[in-house]
Motif scaffolding. Structure first.
Motif, short mmCIF file in Angstrom:
data_model
loop_
_atom_site.label_atom_id
_atom_site.label_comp_id
_atom_site.label_asym_id
_atom_site.label_seq_id
_atom_site.Cartn_x
_atom_site.Cartn_y
_atom_site.Cartn_z
N GLY A 61 2.81 4.59 -8.84
CA GLY A 61 2.86 5.57 -7.77
C GLY A 61 2.32 5.03 -6.45
O GLY A 61 2.01 3.84 -6.30
N ARG A 82 1.34 7.47 1.38
CA ARG A 82 1.93 8.60 0.65
C ARG A 82 3.05 9.24 1.46
O ARG A 82 4.08 9.63 0.90
CB ARG A 82 0.84 9.62 0.32
CG ARG A 82 1.32 10.72 -0.62
CD ARG A 82 0.18 11.55 -1.12
NE ARG A 82 -0.57 12.13 -0.03
CZ ARG A 82 -1.85 12.50 -0.10
NH1 ARG A 82 -2.51 12.33 -1.22
NH2 ARG A 82 -2.45 13.04 0.93
N THR A 91 9.21 8.77 -5.16
CA THR A 91 8.42 9.50 -6.14
C THR A 91 9.01 9.31 -7.54
O THR A 91 10.22 9.42 -7.73
CB THR A 91 8.37 10.99 -5.79
OG1 THR A 91 7.91 11.11 -4.44
CG2 THR A 91 7.42 11.75 -6.69
#
Length: 196
Positions: A61, A82, A91
């Motif tokens: 991630g 992010r 994602t």
């Protein structure tokens, strides 16, 4: 209205010879926001690096990618990583477990006595603290308890022995369903259990 839309309205009013301060007051945008135009983000290089790392580590991630970038010597905020991660649609989708379809249909509910039997394990503790495993076998249509056995542990052979006893007494059911997971069996003979 978003600040960008407000700036567009103010620009059209300024071309119509309205003072910028007056236009900002009418639209509800602070004058400082009108004068300080946002600078376009320079993310192209970092985007390419994040994409490359995501290809190298497909099951990781944004936190892991951020840690790799920091190890490389990049001074970058985790929130920025992010944000780029989401904008690039990197994602990870969770793995979904697939049931193996064998073609045979299992009925959802019992239609008659001896149509579907269900067995389950119940756990309890003795006064000495040892774990006790209890096997229960039930007719799903009549809700009648066909067998209850308690032991320290059960193997598949033990379960098969209990089923053989009840089958010898009552005859075979159409199906046997286990509540101890997603295993469902079809009974072809007294002792031969096959997946369906």
């Amino acid at each position: 209205m978003t600040p960008t839309e407000k700036r567009a309205v103010i620009s059209s009013w300024i071309t119509a010879r309205v003072r910028p301060g007056r236009a900002c007051l009418l639209v509800g945008l602070p004058k400082s926001s009108w004068h300080d135009r946002p600078q376009p983000r320079q993310d192209s290089e970092i985007r390419q690096r994040i994409r490359a790392l995501a290809l190298l580590h497909p099951r990781c991630g944004s936190r892991f990618i951020h840690a790799l970038l920091v190890q490389e010597g990049q001074h970058i905020n985790r929130k920025r990583v992010r944000r780029i991660w989401r904008e690039e649609a990197l994602t990870i989708k969770p793995k979904c477990s697939r049931k193996i379809r064998t073609g045979a249909s299992i009925p959802m509910s019992a239609e008659s006595p001896n149509h579907i039997w269900t067995y389950d394990f119940i756990f309890d503790r003795t006064l000495r603290g040892t774990t006790l495993k209890i096997l229960t076998l039930t007719d799903e249509f009549t809700r009648q308890s066909l067998a209850v056995r308690a032991r320290d542990s059960f193997t598949f052979a033990d379960v098969k022995d209990v089923l053989s006893e009840v089958i010898a007494e009552r005859g075979p059911p159409g199906f046997i369903r286990s509540d101890n997971g997603s295993y469902e069996f079809r009974l072809n003979s007294y002792t031969n259990l096959k997946y369906s």
